[in-house]
Design a protein around this motif. Structure first.
Motif, PDB file in Angstrom:
ATOM      1  N   LEU A   1       2.252  18.254  -2.676  1.00 41.39           N
ATOM      2  CA  LEU A   1       0.990  17.970  -2.008  1.00 41.39           C
ATOM      3  C   LEU A   1      -0.043  17.316  -2.921  1.00 41.39           C
ATOM      4  O   LEU A   1      -0.695  16.334  -2.508  1.00 41.39           O
ATOM      5  CB  LEU A   1       0.439  19.266  -1.403  1.00 41.39           C
ATOM      6  CG  LEU A   1      -0.551  19.150  -0.241  1.00 41.39           C
ATOM      7  CD1 LEU A   1      -0.012  18.263   0.868  1.00 41.39           C
ATOM      8  CD2 LEU A   1      -0.882  20.540   0.306  1.00 41.39           C
ATOM      9  N   PRO A   2      -0.231  17.771  -4.162  1.00 38.76           N
ATOM     10  CA  PRO A   2      -1.220  17.097  -5.021  1.00 38.76           C
ATOM     11  C   PRO A   2      -0.910  15.620  -5.260  1.00 38.76           C
ATOM     12  O   PRO A   2      -1.823  14.787  -5.251  1.00 38.76           O
ATOM     13  CB  PRO A   2      -1.149  17.903  -6.328  1.00 38.76           C
ATOM     14  CG  PRO A   2      -0.686  19.257  -5.911  1.00 38.76           C
ATOM     15  CD  PRO A   2       0.300  19.003  -4.805  1.00 38.76           C
ATOM     16  N   GLU A   3       0.366  15.281  -5.462  1.00 35.59           N
ATOM     17  CA  GLU A   3       0.707  13.876  -5.674  1.00 35.59           C
ATOM     18  C   GLU A   3       0.484  13.056  -4.422  1.00 35.59           C
ATOM     19  O   GLU A   3       0.062  11.895  -4.494  1.00 35.59           O
ATOM     20  CB  GLU A   3       2.165  13.736  -6.137  1.00 35.59           C
ATOM     21  CG  GLU A   3       2.542  12.281  -6.429  1.00 35.59           C
ATOM     22  CD  GLU A   3       3.948  12.111  -6.958  1.00 35.59           C
ATOM     23  OE1 GLU A   3       4.377  10.941  -7.117  1.00 35.59           O
ATOM     24  OE2 GLU A   3       4.617  13.131  -7.223  1.00 35.59           O
TER      25      GLU A   3
ATOM     26  N   VAL B   1       6.188   4.772   1.339  1.00 39.40           N
ATOM     27  CA  VAL B   1       5.848   5.951   2.137  1.00 39.40           C
ATOM     28  C   VAL B   1       6.265   7.207   1.381  1.00 39.40           C
ATOM     29  O   VAL B   1       7.437   7.374   1.014  1.00 39.40           O
ATOM     30  CB  VAL B   1       6.534   5.907   3.515  1.00 39.40           C
ATOM     31  CG1 VAL B   1       6.147   7.139   4.343  1.00 39.40           C
ATOM     32  CG2 VAL B   1       6.142   4.633   4.269  1.00 39.40           C
ATOM     33  N   LEU B   2       5.288   8.068   1.140  1.00 39.32           N
ATOM     34  CA  LEU B   2       5.510   9.362   0.502  1.00 39.32           C
ATOM     35  C   LEU B   2       5.471  10.447   1.567  1.00 39.32           C
ATOM     36  O   LEU B   2       4.790  10.318   2.585  1.00 39.32           O
ATOM     37  CB  LEU B   2       4.425   9.640  -0.543  1.00 39.32           C
ATOM     38  CG  LEU B   2       4.110   8.541  -1.554  1.00 39.32           C
ATOM     39  CD1 LEU B   2       3.022   9.007  -2.507  1.00 39.32           C
ATOM     40  CD2 LEU B   2       5.361   8.135  -2.305  1.00 39.32           C
ATOM     41  N   LEU B   3       6.194  11.526   1.318  1.00 39.68           N
ATOM     42  CA  LEU B   3       6.230  12.631   2.281  1.00 39.68           C
ATOM     43  C   LEU B   3       6.072  13.956   1.566  1.00 39.68           C
ATOM     44  O   LEU B   3       6.771  14.226   0.585  1.00 39.68           O
ATOM     45  CB  LEU B   3       7.553  12.631   3.054  1.00 39.68           C
ATOM     46  CG  LEU B   3       7.795  13.861   3.956  1.00 39.68           C
ATOM     47  CD1 LEU B   3       6.805  13.882   5.116  1.00 39.68           C
ATOM     48  CD2 LEU B   3       9.233  13.882   4.470  1.00 39.68           C
ATOM     49  N   TYR B   4       5.157  14.769   2.104  1.00 46.03           N
ATOM     50  CA  TYR B   4       5.118  16.171   1.713  1.00 46.03           C
ATOM     51  C   TYR B   4       5.573  17.007   2.887  1.00 46.03           C
ATOM     52  O   TYR B   4       4.973  16.982   3.963  1.00 46.03           O
ATOM     53  CB  TYR B   4       3.714  16.619   1.298  1.00 46.03           C
ATOM     54  CG  TYR B   4       3.633  18.136   1.205  1.00 46.03           C
ATOM     55  CD1 TYR B   4       4.205  18.805   0.127  1.00 46.03           C
ATOM     56  CD2 TYR B   4       3.034  18.880   2.219  1.00 46.03           C
ATOM     57  CE1 TYR B   4       4.166  20.189   0.055  1.00 46.03           C
ATOM     58  CE2 TYR B   4       2.994  20.267   2.152  1.00 46.03           C
ATOM     59  CZ  TYR B   4       3.553  20.922   1.067  1.00 46.03           C
ATOM     60  OH  TYR B   4       3.536  22.289   1.004  1.00 46.03           O
TER      61      TYR B   4
ATOM     62  N   MET C   1      -8.216  12.337  -4.185  1.00 43.11           N
ATOM     63  CA  MET C   1      -7.887  11.071  -3.531  1.00 43.11           C
ATOM     64  C   MET C   1      -8.511   9.896  -4.276  1.00 43.11           C
ATOM     65  O   MET C   1      -9.582  10.007  -4.871  1.00 43.11           O
ATOM     66  CB  MET C   1      -8.354  11.091  -2.074  1.00 43.11           C
ATOM     67  CG  MET C   1      -7.617  12.093  -1.206  1.00 43.11           C
ATOM     68  SD  MET C   1      -8.107  12.033   0.539  1.00 43.11           S
ATOM     69  CE  MET C   1      -7.332  10.481   1.042  1.00 43.11           C
ATOM     70  N   ARG C   2      -7.830   8.768  -4.225  1.00 44.84           N
ATOM     71  CA  ARG C   2      -8.308   7.554  -4.871  1.00 44.84           C
ATOM     72  C   ARG C   2      -9.646   7.104  -4.272  1.00 44.84           C
ATOM     73  O   ARG C   2      -9.864   7.240  -3.055  1.00 44.84           O
ATOM     74  CB  ARG C   2      -7.301   6.422  -4.673  1.00 44.84           C
ATOM     75  CG  ARG C   2      -5.960   6.639  -5.323  1.00 44.84           C
ATOM     76  CD  ARG C   2      -5.036   5.478  -4.979  1.00 44.84           C
ATOM     77  NE  ARG C   2      -3.762   5.574  -5.661  1.00 44.84           N
ATOM     78  CZ  ARG C   2      -2.784   4.674  -5.542  1.00 44.84           C
ATOM     79  NH1 ARG C   2      -2.958   3.609  -4.768  1.00 44.84           N
ATOM     80  NH2 ARG C   2      -1.648   4.828  -6.197  1.00 44.84           N
TER      81      ARG C   2
ATOM     82  N   ARG D   1       0.850  -1.186   0.000  1.00 43.07           N
ATOM     83  CA  ARG D   1       0.000   0.000   0.000  1.00 43.07           C
ATOM     84  C   ARG D   1       0.890   1.243   0.000  1.00 43.07           C
ATOM     85  O   ARG D   1       2.062   1.199   0.390  1.00 43.07           O
ATOM     86  CB  ARG D   1      -0.911   0.047   1.225  1.00 43.07           C
ATOM     87  CG  ARG D   1      -1.922  -1.069   1.288  1.00 43.07           C
ATOM     88  CD  ARG D   1      -2.792  -0.930   2.522  1.00 43.07           C
ATOM     89  NE  ARG D   1      -3.917  -0.030   2.265  1.00 43.07           N
ATOM     90  CZ  ARG D   1      -4.570   0.623   3.218  1.00 43.07           C
ATOM     91  NH1 ARG D   1      -4.171   0.523   4.471  1.00 43.07           N
ATOM     92  NH2 ARG D   1      -5.600   1.382   2.923  1.00 43.07           N
ATOM     93  N   THR D   2       0.302   2.366  -0.395  1.00 38.13           N
ATOM     94  CA  THR D   2       1.013   3.643  -0.408  1.00 38.13           C
ATOM     95  C   THR D   2       0.461   4.511   0.708  1.00 38.13           C
ATOM     96  O   THR D   2      -0.748   4.753   0.779  1.00 38.13           O
ATOM     97  CB  THR D   2       0.832   4.359  -1.758  1.00 38.13           C
ATOM     98  OG1 THR D   2       1.363   3.525  -2.796  1.00 38.13           O
ATOM     99  CG2 THR D   2       1.560   5.699  -1.756  1.00 38.13           C
ATOM    100  N   VAL D   3       1.363   4.962   1.567  1.00 41.75           N
ATOM    101  CA  VAL D   3       0.986   5.809   2.695  1.00 41.75           C
ATOM    102  C   VAL D   3       1.608   7.185   2.489  1.00 41.75           C
ATOM    103  O   VAL D   3       2.826   7.299   2.291  1.00 41.75           O
ATOM    104  CB  VAL D   3       1.460   5.215   4.035  1.00 41.75           C
ATOM    105  CG1 VAL D   3       1.117   6.157   5.194  1.00 41.75           C
ATOM    106  CG2 VAL D   3       0.842   3.840   4.258  1.00 41.75           C
TER     107      VAL D   3
END
Length: 360
Positions: free
Chosen positions: A228-230, A206-209, A260-261, A181-183
């Motif tokens: 932020l949009p991504e 894990v993605l970070l903005y 959001m998905r 999963r992508t968090v």
């Protein structure tokens, strides 16, 4: 000792007993407590008070709640360090005038914005916070909710209770589970960083903005930096850890929520006003996304608010932070901070004036 401008935890000067000579026993600093009675009852257990009395001269309880009473003025007259907590009144110019010896404040909670005033910084009062200790249960709650949402525990439990039959477990939705999963983490705050650390053993991307985190620092954290949009478009779960500041109010807009998905989860343990509550409500009621909200705007939603009855929303009453036996962690960190300061070593968790624009 010069103070760094980057918010690091280099020790501040700390207590220096006046007139102490090498080889003589140092005088113990005078301390007092300032917080609401419920906070004092929860935090200042006998063991905590005994530990502080080993290296300070504490004012007996009850803790000060008002700072303009006759007792408060008597106590403040010679206090050198205040141990503060929830409900401590502002330490303004008048209070500081009544406390000429005050040199430090050790706060048993997170944010110091409610009681540390400009007058404190002007005097040079050293300030410590237990924010690092309070970040741990919030991060643990966040990770638990990420994992539970991936397994769709609440939805499955409701369906199971209604059906009273296990059904065909192999027919579970393909998006169910926590593998790959992508968090998305919104802000590398103390809590955000702790969440990232706790997520490392799991099979997540894990993605970070965070506009203040460099690519090199993101790599060291083990995350992929995105805008932020991504973050909102790519995350199966987006967890908000942004402190509420003038610049972050309404940061999570209707457009971001719309991106959001389908089936994604918005998790907020920061502050309700960081996001557009009306837009979130519409998205959740429409069934496009789910929400796990430990905070809302307002802090308690009105009785008739539609989120109360919405199956896609889990609302808890700000329980992610320290509660119950977790309060002892806050007290223990504060005891450690006071011990360091009394020994002249300075605070390990100082709050820096120049960092206030980035802190809750």
């Amino acid at each position: 000792m010069p103070r760094p401008a980057d918010g690091t935890t280099t020790a501040s000067p700390g207590y220096r007993p006046s007139g102490a000579r090498p080889g003589t026993e140092a005088r113990r600093p005078r301390i007092a407590f300032a917080m609401e009675p419920a906070a004092a009852q929860s935090l200042l257990e006998a063991e905590v008070l005994d530990a502080l009395a080993e290296f300070t001269d504490p004012e007996p309880l009850p803790a000060l709640h008002g700072l303009r009473t006759d007792r408060a003025r008597r106590v403040l007259a010679d206090v050198e360090l205040l141990v503060t907590g929830w409900g401590c009144p502002p330490l303004d110019e008048d209070v500081l005038a009544a406390a000429p010896a005050l040199r430090a404040v050790a706060h048993t909670a997170g944010s110091v914005r409610g009681h540390i005033t400009e007058a404190c910084w002007e005097r040079g009062v050293e300030v410590s916070s237990a924010a690092a200790a309070n970040a741990r249960p919030v991060a643990e709650y966040t990770v638990a909710m990420i994992l539970l949402s991936g397994k769709r525990v609440l939805e499955t439990a409701r369906a199971y209770a209604a059906r009273r039959d296990r059904g065909d477990w192999l027919a579970s939705p393909p998006g169910m589970g926590n593998y790959r999963r992508t968090v998305g983490i919104c802000s590398a705050s103390l809590i955000g960083r702790r969440v990232i650390e706790l997520l490392r053993p799991y099979d997540f991307e894990v993605l970070l903005y965070d506009p203040y985190v460099s690519a090199e620092e993101a790599a060291a954290l083990g995350v992929r930096p995105v805008e932020l949009p991504e973050l909102f478009a790519a995350g199966d779960v987006v967890s908000v850890h942004t402190p509420l500041l003038p610049a972050t109010r309404g940061l999570v807009t209707r457009e971001l929520l719309a991106a959001m998905r389908p089936g994604a989860v918005l998790l907020n343990t920061a502050r309700g006003a960081v996001l557009d509550q009306d837009a979130l409500t519409e998205a959740v009621l429409a069934g496009r996304i789910s929400a796990v909200l430990d905070v809302t705007e307002p802090e308690v939603l009105p009785p008739g608010h539609p989120l109360w009855e919405c199956e896609n929303a889990l609302i808890t009453p700000h329980i992610a932070g320290s509660l119950g036996n977790e309060l002892r962690r806050l007290a223990d960190l504060t005891v450690s901070e006071v011990a360091r300061w009394a020994a002249g070593e300075g605070f390990a968790h100082p709050v820096r004036r120049e960092r206030l624009a980035y802190l809750a």
